[in-house]
Scaffold this motif. Structure first.
Motif, PDB file in Angstrom:
ATOM      1  N   THR A  48       0.690  -1.256  -0.090  1.00 44.08           N
ATOM      2  CA  THR A  48      -0.036  -0.160  -0.130  1.00 44.08           C
ATOM      3  C   THR A  48       0.929   1.233   0.003  1.00 44.08           C
ATOM      4  OG1 THR A  48      -0.090  -0.206   2.288  1.00 44.08           O
ATOM      5  CG2 THR A  48      -1.879  -1.066   1.134  1.00 44.08           C
ATOM      6  N   GLY A  49       2.189   1.231  -0.197  1.00 45.66           N
ATOM      7  CA  GLY A  49       2.985   2.325  -0.553  1.00 45.66           C
ATOM      8  C   GLY A  49       3.557   2.994   0.883  1.00 45.66           C
ATOM      9  N   PHE A  50       3.232   2.522   2.049  1.00 48.01           N
ATOM     10  CA  PHE A  50       4.012   3.082   3.243  1.00 48.01           C
ATOM     11  C   PHE A  50       5.272   2.640   3.411  1.00 48.01           C
ATOM     12  CE2 PHE A  50      -0.552   3.046   3.937  1.00 48.01           C
ATOM     13  CZ  PHE A  50      -0.808   4.041   4.760  1.00 48.01           C
ATOM     14  N   HIS A  51       5.779   1.344   2.833  1.00 48.67           N
ATOM     15  CA  HIS A  51       7.164   1.150   2.583  1.00 48.67           C
ATOM     16  C   HIS A  51       7.636   0.961   1.136  1.00 48.67           C
ATOM     17  CE1 HIS A  51       7.924   1.298   6.985  1.00 48.67           C
ATOM     18  NE2 HIS A  51       7.286  -0.139   6.979  1.00 48.67           N
ATOM     19  N   LYS A  52       8.869   1.438   0.764  1.00 49.19           N
ATOM     20  CA  LYS A  52       9.173   0.952  -0.639  1.00 49.19           C
ATOM     21  C   LYS A  52      10.110  -0.263  -0.439  1.00 49.19           C
ATOM     22  CE  LYS A  52      11.809   3.045  -4.420  1.00 49.19           C
ATOM     23  NZ  LYS A  52      12.551   4.098  -4.980  1.00 49.19           N
ATOM     24  N   PRO A  53       9.590  -1.192  -1.478  1.00 47.19           N
ATOM     25  CA  PRO A  53      10.496  -2.525  -1.457  1.00 47.19           C
ATOM     26  C   PRO A  53      12.035  -2.281  -2.044  1.00 47.19           C
ATOM     27  CG  PRO A  53       8.860  -2.546  -3.169  1.00 47.19           C
ATOM     28  CD  PRO A  53       8.501  -1.343  -2.306  1.00 47.19           C
ATOM     29  N   ALA A  74      -4.913   4.534  -2.447  1.00 51.36           N
ATOM     30  CA  ALA A  74      -6.395   4.514  -2.037  1.00 51.36           C
ATOM     31  C   ALA A  74      -7.207   5.421  -2.923  1.00 51.36           C
ATOM     32  CB  ALA A  74      -6.260   5.605  -0.677  1.00 51.36           C
ATOM     33  N   ARG A  75      -6.873   6.228  -3.768  1.00 53.15           N
ATOM     34  CA  ARG A  75      -7.740   6.922  -4.787  1.00 53.15           C
ATOM     35  C   ARG A  75      -7.966   5.889  -5.899  1.00 53.15           C
ATOM     36  NH1 ARG A  75      -9.515  11.796  -4.843  1.00 53.15           N
ATOM     37  NH2 ARG A  75      -8.116  12.557  -3.371  1.00 53.15           N
ATOM     38  N   ALA A  76      -7.032   5.315  -6.092  1.00 49.04           N
ATOM     39  CA  ALA A  76      -7.107   4.168  -7.170  1.00 49.04           C
ATOM     40  C   ALA A  76      -8.021   3.177  -6.759  1.00 49.04           C
ATOM     41  CB  ALA A  76      -5.618   3.508  -7.564  1.00 49.04           C
ATOM     42  N   GLY A  77      -8.096   2.815  -5.587  1.00 54.97           N
ATOM     43  CA  GLY A  77      -9.240   1.905  -5.071  1.00 54.97           C
ATOM     44  C   GLY A  77      -8.568   0.748  -4.269  1.00 54.97           C
ATOM     45  N   MET A  78      -7.320   1.202  -3.504  1.00 53.96           N
ATOM     46  CA  MET A  78      -6.873   0.092  -2.490  1.00 53.96           C
ATOM     47  C   MET A  78      -6.585   0.710  -1.348  1.00 53.96           C
ATOM     48  SD  MET A  78      -3.807  -2.812  -2.855  1.00 53.96           S
ATOM     49  CE  MET A  78      -2.624  -1.731  -3.377  1.00 53.96           C
ATOM     50  N   VAL A  79      -7.312   0.252  -0.250  1.00 53.99           N
ATOM     51  CA  VAL A  79      -7.083   0.822   1.191  1.00 53.99           C
ATOM     52  C   VAL A  79      -6.617  -0.303   2.011  1.00 53.99           C
ATOM     53  CG1 VAL A  79      -8.480   2.911   0.794  1.00 53.99           C
ATOM     54  CG2 VAL A  79      -9.430   0.767   1.702  1.00 53.99           C
ATOM     55  N   ARG A  80      -6.198   0.046   3.233  1.00 52.62           N
ATOM     56  CA  ARG A  80      -5.669  -0.841   4.489  1.00 52.62           C
ATOM     57  C   ARG A  80      -6.402  -0.405   5.595  1.00 52.62           C
ATOM     58  NH1 ARG A  80       0.158  -0.827   6.706  1.00 52.62           N
ATOM     59  NH2 ARG A  80      -0.921  -1.844   8.158  1.00 52.62           N
ATOM     60  N   LYS A 141     -12.936  -1.673  16.215  1.00 49.95           N
ATOM     61  CA  LYS A 141     -12.567  -2.413  15.201  1.00 49.95           C
ATOM     62  C   LYS A 141     -13.688  -2.442  13.972  1.00 49.95           C
ATOM     63  CE  LYS A 141      -9.044  -4.765  16.764  1.00 49.95           C
ATOM     64  NZ  LYS A 141      -7.672  -4.740  16.079  1.00 49.95           N
ATOM     65  N   ARG A 142     -14.929  -2.115  14.324  1.00 42.42           N
ATOM     66  CA  ARG A 142     -16.088  -1.954  13.116  1.00 42.42           C
ATOM     67  C   ARG A 142     -15.637  -0.560  12.590  1.00 42.42           C
ATOM     68  NH1 ARG A 142     -20.912  -5.159  13.660  1.00 42.42           N
ATOM     69  NH2 ARG A 142     -20.611  -6.524  15.449  1.00 42.42           N
ATOM     70  N   LEU A 143     -15.315   0.366  13.410  1.00 36.36           N
ATOM     71  CA  LEU A 143     -15.101   1.689  13.097  1.00 36.36           C
ATOM     72  C   LEU A 143     -13.914   1.782  12.032  1.00 36.36           C
ATOM     73  CD1 LEU A 143     -15.380   4.881  13.180  1.00 36.36           C
ATOM     74  CD2 LEU A 143     -13.950   4.958  15.060  1.00 36.36           C
ATOM     75  N   GLU A 144     -12.703   1.089  12.335  1.00 40.38           N
ATOM     76  CA  GLU A 144     -11.785   0.817  11.240  1.00 40.38           C
ATOM     77  C   GLU A 144     -12.244   0.394  10.087  1.00 40.38           C
ATOM     78  OE1 GLU A 144      -7.434   1.260  10.782  1.00 40.38           O
ATOM     79  OE2 GLU A 144      -9.037   2.251  11.931  1.00 40.38           O
ATOM     80  N   VAL A 145     -13.158  -0.808  10.199  1.00 48.93           N
ATOM     81  CA  VAL A 145     -13.716  -1.234   8.984  1.00 48.93           C
ATOM     82  C   VAL A 145     -14.266  -0.310   8.169  1.00 48.93           C
ATOM     83  CG1 VAL A 145     -15.318  -3.118   7.957  1.00 48.93           C
ATOM     84  CG2 VAL A 145     -13.638  -3.499   9.698  1.00 48.93           C
ATOM     85  N   ALA A 146     -15.184   0.668   8.888  1.00 47.20           N
ATOM     86  CA  ALA A 146     -16.043   1.609   8.486  1.00 47.20           C
ATOM     87  C   ALA A 146     -15.136   2.557   7.583  1.00 47.20           C
ATOM     88  CB  ALA A 146     -16.938   2.227   9.421  1.00 47.20           C
ATOM     89  N   ARG A 147     -14.167   2.970   8.310  1.00 44.12           N
ATOM     90  CA  ARG A 147     -13.379   4.179   7.534  1.00 44.12           C
ATOM     91  C   ARG A 147     -12.787   3.751   6.196  1.00 44.12           C
ATOM     92  NH1 ARG A 147     -10.103   7.025  12.667  1.00 44.12           N
ATOM     93  NH2 ARG A 147      -9.278   5.048  12.680  1.00 44.12           N
ATOM     94  N   ALA A 148     -12.326   2.526   6.274  1.00 44.77           N
ATOM     95  CA  ALA A 148     -11.732   2.080   4.978  1.00 44.77           C
ATOM     96  C   ALA A 148     -12.984   1.829   3.844  1.00 44.77           C
ATOM     97  CB  ALA A 148     -11.012   0.874   5.266  1.00 44.77           C
ATOM     98  N   LEU A 149     -14.301   1.308   4.362  1.00 45.53           N
ATOM     99  CA  LEU A 149     -15.181   1.207   3.192  1.00 45.53           C
ATOM    100  C   LEU A 149     -15.791   2.661   2.948  1.00 45.53           C
ATOM    101  CD1 LEU A 149     -17.328  -1.503   4.943  1.00 45.53           C
ATOM    102  CD2 LEU A 149     -15.393  -1.874   3.179  1.00 45.53           C
ATOM    103  N   LEU A 157      -7.384  -4.349   2.597  1.00 49.21           N
ATOM    104  CA  LEU A 157      -6.459  -5.147   3.154  1.00 49.21           C
ATOM    105  C   LEU A 157      -6.677  -4.761   4.579  1.00 49.21           C
ATOM    106  CD1 LEU A 157      -5.042  -4.714   0.347  1.00 49.21           C
ATOM    107  CD2 LEU A 157      -2.779  -4.738   1.344  1.00 49.21           C
ATOM    108  N   PHE A 158      -7.205  -6.071   5.094  1.00 51.82           N
ATOM    109  CA  PHE A 158      -7.807  -6.012   6.678  1.00 51.82           C
ATOM    110  C   PHE A 158      -6.668  -6.601   7.579  1.00 51.82           C
ATOM    111  CE2 PHE A 158     -12.306  -6.309   5.462  1.00 51.82           C
ATOM    112  CZ  PHE A 158     -12.776  -4.872   5.666  1.00 51.82           C
ATOM    113  N   ASP A 159      -6.075  -5.668   8.327  1.00 51.55           N
ATOM    114  CA  ASP A 159      -4.914  -6.433   9.121  1.00 51.55           C
ATOM    115  C   ASP A 159      -5.509  -6.224  10.754  1.00 51.55           C
ATOM    116  OD1 ASP A 159      -2.439  -6.617  10.617  1.00 51.55           O
ATOM    117  OD2 ASP A 159      -1.495  -4.886   9.893  1.00 51.55           O
ATOM    118  N   GLU A 160      -5.952  -7.716  10.873  1.00 49.23           N
ATOM    119  CA  GLU A 160      -6.192  -8.269  11.980  1.00 49.23           C
ATOM    120  C   GLU A 160      -7.330  -7.499  12.839  1.00 49.23           C
ATOM    121  OE1 GLU A 160      -3.155  -9.557  15.077  1.00 49.23           O
ATOM    122  OE2 GLU A 160      -1.618  -9.529  13.624  1.00 49.23           O
TER     123      GLU A 160
END
Length: 249
Positions: A48-53, A74-80, A141-149, A157-160
């Motif tokens: 997701t671009g937070f680190h560069k490989p 995120a604007r392209a459609g992928m969030v975590r 946890k539900r709030l974190e899901v909601a902010r992504a959605l 990408l759901f992290d635990e």
């Protein structure tokens, strides 16, 4: 939809992710499992671009996204989501979710309307005007899901998202995750709760010490000797295997 080829990342002398390749198809619900310290969250950060490989490629929806900022990804459609949920202080649940909705909605009214829709989807519809800081762990946890959605993603990408929840809360959240996928959103989730992995995912990747050691259907992966050893250690795995062999048929 998402293709990762030969991704590697080192921090000092530590090889956190080592030559990992994965492919996530559109509409799927895939899990990524492994013991603590396996490199799962680092892999999410690389995707997701937070680190560069250090090496490798990441392609999303047919486009190379290496070096692209997380906000643009995120604007392209992928969030975590993140393991540690930190609501915006002094804001309601509705306002917290609206922050994500503003990615697509410039109007505050439209963002707040979208926040209400998403809150109802994840079971927070009756807590829209509550201070987000007062939510329980399960509520956060539900709030974190909601902010992504609220960003209207194609892939999440759901992290635990089930970490820290009791069995009853886990049973309540599993249908929420399933409903997200059923709405057309592709999901890749890191999870330690095997009940969720078995119930939700169609395909599982296993990471250990930065390397992929197994992949396949969840039940087959859970029975893989290399996976058992990764979680329990070779000694304990061998003892358990010996004990099972001594049980009369």
């Amino acid at each position: 939809m998402l293709e990762i080829n030969g991704i590697s990342k080192s921090f000092g002398g530590l090889r956190a992710v080592d030559n990992v390749s994965m492919k996530i198809s559109e509409g799927s619900l895939v899990s990524l499992i492994g013991p603590n310290g396996a490199g799962k969250t680092t892999l999410f950060a690389l995707i997701t671009g937070f680190h560069k490989p250090d090496s490798g490629t990441v392609t999303f929806a047919g486009n190379d996204i290496l070096g692209v900022k997380p906000s643009e990804i995120a604007r392209a459609g992928m969030v975590r989501t993140f393991q540690i949920v930190q609501p915006f202080a002094g804001q309601t649940v509705r306002e917290n979710i609206a922050v994500g909705a503003h990615l697509r909605h410039a109007s505050r009214r439209d963002a707040l309307d979208r926040a209400r829709e998403v809150a109802e989807m994840v079971g927070l519809g009756d807590r829209l005007d509550q201070d987000a800081a007062d939510l329980t762990v399960a509520g956060r946890k539900r709030l974190e899901v909601a902010r992504a959605l609220a960003t209207d993603p194609k892939l999440v990408l759901f992290d635990e998202v089930l970490a820290g929840l009791n069995p009853s809360e886990i049973r309540d959240v599993i249908p929420v995750i399933r409903a997200v996928r059923d709405s057309g959103v592709t999901i890749l989730l890191i999870e330690h709760v095997m009940q969720a992995v078995m119930s939700l995912s169609e395909y599982t990747f296993v990471l250990n010490q930065g390397r992929l050691i197994a992949e396949g259907e969840p039940r087959a992966v859970a029975a893989d000797q290399a996976v058992i050893e990764a979680y329990l250690g070779p000694g304990m795995a061998a003892r358990l295997k010996g004990q099972s062999a001594q049980v009369p048929a």
